[in-house]
Design a protein around this motif. Structure first.
Motif, PDB file in Angstrom:
ATOM      1  N   GLY A   1       0.730  -1.082  -0.068  1.00  0.00           N
ATOM      2  CA  GLY A   1      -0.032  -0.065   0.002  1.00  0.00           C
ATOM      3  C   GLY A   1       0.654   1.269   0.063  1.00  0.00           C
ATOM      4  N   LEU A   2       1.841   1.296   0.761  1.00  0.00           N
ATOM      5  CA  LEU A   2       2.858   2.122   0.634  1.00  0.00           C
ATOM      6  C   LEU A   2       3.680   2.519  -0.518  1.00  0.00           C
ATOM      7  CD1 LEU A   2       4.547   2.007   4.265  1.00  0.00           C
ATOM      8  CD2 LEU A   2       2.881   3.705   3.443  1.00  0.00           C
ATOM      9  N   GLU A   3       3.890   1.265  -1.175  1.00  0.00           N
ATOM     10  CA  GLU A   3       4.582   1.374  -2.527  1.00  0.00           C
ATOM     11  C   GLU A   3       3.821   2.245  -3.542  1.00  0.00           C
ATOM     12  OE1 GLU A   3       6.968   0.555  -5.670  1.00  0.00           O
ATOM     13  OE2 GLU A   3       7.739   0.360  -3.456  1.00  0.00           O
ATOM     14  N   ILE A   4       2.442   1.749  -3.666  1.00  0.00           N
ATOM     15  CA  ILE A   4       1.593   2.429  -4.665  1.00  0.00           C
ATOM     16  C   ILE A   4       1.592   3.798  -4.436  1.00  0.00           C
ATOM     17  CG2 ILE A   4      -0.504   2.024  -3.856  1.00  0.00           C
ATOM     18  CD1 ILE A   4      -1.654   0.788  -6.294  1.00  0.00           C
ATOM     19  N   ILE A   5       1.780   4.350  -3.315  1.00  0.00           N
ATOM     20  CA  ILE A   5       1.774   5.862  -3.202  1.00  0.00           C
ATOM     21  C   ILE A   5       3.160   6.625  -3.068  1.00  0.00           C
ATOM     22  CG2 ILE A   5      -0.560   5.625  -2.163  1.00  0.00           C
ATOM     23  CD1 ILE A   5       0.683   6.268   0.552  1.00  0.00           C
ATOM     24  N   ASP A   6       4.153   5.680  -3.450  1.00  0.00           N
ATOM     25  CA  ASP A   6       5.365   6.412  -3.217  1.00  0.00           C
ATOM     26  C   ASP A   6       5.532   7.372  -4.254  1.00  0.00           C
ATOM     27  OD1 ASP A   6       8.160   6.912  -3.685  1.00  0.00           O
ATOM     28  OD2 ASP A   6       8.768   4.717  -3.035  1.00  0.00           O
ATOM     29  N   LYS A   7       5.824   8.638  -3.827  1.00  0.00           N
ATOM     30  CA  LYS A   7       5.637   9.702  -4.664  1.00  0.00           C
ATOM     31  C   LYS A   7       7.149   9.580  -5.855  1.00  0.00           C
ATOM     32  CE  LYS A   7       3.862  12.874  -1.186  1.00  0.00           C
ATOM     33  NZ  LYS A   7       4.540  14.504  -0.515  1.00  0.00           N
ATOM     34  N   ASP A   8       7.918   8.986  -5.530  1.00  0.00           N
ATOM     35  CA  ASP A   8       8.839   8.805  -6.495  1.00  0.00           C
ATOM     36  C   ASP A   8       8.457   8.041  -7.677  1.00  0.00           C
ATOM     37  OD1 ASP A   8      10.593  10.558  -5.040  1.00  0.00           O
ATOM     38  OD2 ASP A   8      11.645   8.720  -3.940  1.00  0.00           O
ATOM     39  N   LYS A   9       7.557   7.194  -7.530  1.00  0.00           N
ATOM     40  CA  LYS A   9       6.851   6.259  -8.482  1.00  0.00           C
ATOM     41  C   LYS A   9       5.725   6.535  -9.043  1.00  0.00           C
ATOM     42  CE  LYS A   9       9.806   2.778  -6.375  1.00  0.00           C
ATOM     43  NZ  LYS A   9       9.900   1.359  -5.481  1.00  0.00           N
ATOM     44  N   SER A  10       5.071   7.669  -8.502  1.00  0.00           N
ATOM     45  CA  SER A  10       3.598   7.968  -8.926  1.00  0.00           C
ATOM     46  C   SER A  10       3.692   8.121 -10.347  1.00  0.00           C
ATOM     47  CB  SER A  10       3.453   9.335  -8.338  1.00  0.00           C
ATOM     48  OG  SER A  10       4.121  10.438  -8.902  1.00  0.00           O
ATOM     49  N   THR A  11       4.409   8.482 -11.198  1.00  0.00           N
ATOM     50  CA  THR A  11       4.366   8.373 -12.843  1.00  0.00           C
ATOM     51  C   THR A  11       4.129   7.213 -13.338  1.00  0.00           C
ATOM     52  OG1 THR A  11       5.691  10.762 -13.045  1.00  0.00           O
ATOM     53  CG2 THR A  11       5.533   9.306 -14.958  1.00  0.00           C
ATOM     54  N   LEU A  12       5.282   6.450 -12.711  1.00  0.00           N
ATOM     55  CA  LEU A  12       5.060   4.956 -13.264  1.00  0.00           C
ATOM     56  C   LEU A  12       3.907   4.172 -13.013  1.00  0.00           C
ATOM     57  CD1 LEU A  12       6.484   2.103 -14.007  1.00  0.00           C
ATOM     58  CD2 LEU A  12       7.175   1.831 -11.694  1.00  0.00           C
ATOM     59  N   TYR A  13       3.327   4.140 -11.761  1.00  0.00           N
ATOM     60  CA  TYR A  13       1.960   3.521 -11.511  1.00  0.00           C
ATOM     61  C   TYR A  13       0.678   4.262 -12.135  1.00  0.00           C
ATOM     62  CZ  TYR A  13       4.861   0.889  -8.090  1.00  0.00           C
ATOM     63  OH  TYR A  13       5.736   0.130  -7.466  1.00  0.00           O
ATOM     64  N   ASP A  14       0.995   5.408 -12.284  1.00  0.00           N
ATOM     65  CA  ASP A  14      -0.195   6.297 -12.990  1.00  0.00           C
ATOM     66  C   ASP A  14      -0.269   5.588 -14.730  1.00  0.00           C
ATOM     67  OD1 ASP A  14      -0.956   7.898 -11.014  1.00  0.00           O
ATOM     68  OD2 ASP A  14       0.137   9.653 -11.626  1.00  0.00           O
ATOM     69  N   LYS A  15       1.003   5.457 -15.102  1.00  0.00           N
ATOM     70  CA  LYS A  15       1.101   4.774 -16.460  1.00  0.00           C
ATOM     71  C   LYS A  15       0.552   3.159 -16.400  1.00  0.00           C
ATOM     72  CE  LYS A  15       4.294   7.938 -18.330  1.00  0.00           C
ATOM     73  NZ  LYS A  15       5.688   8.218 -18.646  1.00  0.00           N
TER      74      LYS A  15
END
Length: 304
Positions: free
Chosen positions: A164-178
């Protein structure tokens, strides 16, 4: 302090809502969770020390001895056992089960399920050493990952929380949005639970969604033996020769199990979204495992 700092990152979208929060940090570690921290933030007050479990308020788990004292401690384990027992009693139910699982090095024979092997492709069965079962309660996939990661099977709430913390990681937000696009909220909701009992299908571990979160959070390679078989590489880190490989199997069309493989096991094809959304630095994964990926193709029967 690190865990509380990570939980503070969730306050922006959790607020004070217990249902959204899930309160996993509170129930698993005895530490204030996001909704609690949200209430303290709104009230402009510091975190009260008494809301932190007594286990975390200890500066040391060791017993100090007077210099030169001869109390027979070199051969008497009483003090050490007393301290261990105090530590065990200070934990909540989840913590006790996780500690017990970590300290036990013996696998129960009853957990080995060789009949599950028959549900995997013929050409890789000879590479399977054994299959270990976990409880079927809707948390089985997270139980397998927890066991593989060293938390013990009962550490599954920690896996849910960390993903749950991983999916809201700000450093990876662009990755998970895509990667998840308009399904991002749905994937995140599947990790949040209201109780520690049995979970409905929408809360089960599903691939490929959870696969990407697992490999990125724990920096491991994940291999799924199911229908289809697939390999997940980390999407933000480069190849490491000492990387851990987690093998999981999907059986009975509704259950996850842990699979222990022999050394050098061939790897099934890499997921398409990894090729599409990975960072440029991760190309080395394909090079590092090229031989094992090609070996899978050689073993796979050609369909007419």
């Amino acid at each position: 302090m690190r865990r509380i700092a990570e939980e503070l990152l969730r306050v922006d979208y959790v607020g004070t809502n217990r249902q959204i929060c899930g309160c996993t940090l509170r129930t698993s570690y005895g530490l204030p969770c996001a909704c609690e921290l949200g209430r303290y933030t709104l009230g402009g007050i510091q975190i009260p020390i008494d809301v932190v479990h007594v286990h975390w308020r200890k500066l040391t788990m060791e017993v100090e001895l007077e210099v030169g004292a001869d109390d027979g401690s070199e051969v008497d384990m009483t003090c050490a056992m007393d301290e261990l027992w105090k530590q065990f009693r200070s934990l909540d139910v989840i913590g006790k089960k996780a500690l017990k699982s970590r300290t036990s090095k013996k696998l129960k024979l009853s957990k080995k399920q060789p009949q599950f092997t028959l549900q995997f492709p013929n050409h890789i069965r000879s590479y399977i050493e054994d299959v270990l079962n976990v409880e079927s309660d809707g948390n089985c996939g997270f139980r397998v990952i927890a066991s593989l990661h060293g938390y013990g099977e009962d550490g599954w709430p920690m896996v849910r929380r960390e993903l749950g913390l991983e999916i809201i990681d700000k450093d990876k937000s662009t990755l998970y949005d895509k990667l998840f696009s308009n399904r991002l909220s749905e994937v995140r909701e599947s990790l949040m639970i209201e109780s520690f009992g049995s979970q409905p299908p929408e809360k089960w571990l599903t691939l490929p969604d959870m696969g990407y979160l697992i490999v990125n959070r724990y920096n491991v390679v994940l291999v799924c033996l199911g229908n289809p078989c697939m390999t997940f590489f980390p999407m933000t880190s480069s190849h490491s020769p000492n990387i851990s490989i987690y093998y999981i199997g999907f059986v009975n069309q509704n259950h996850w199990v842990q699979v222990n493989m022999k050394e050098g096991f061939p790897l099934p094809p890499v997921t398409l979204d990894w090729r599409k959304f990975r960072s440029h630095t991760t190309t080395s994964w394909m090079l590092g495992f090229a031989g094992r990926l090609q070996y899978w193709q050689l073993l796979t029967p050609i369909l007419a």
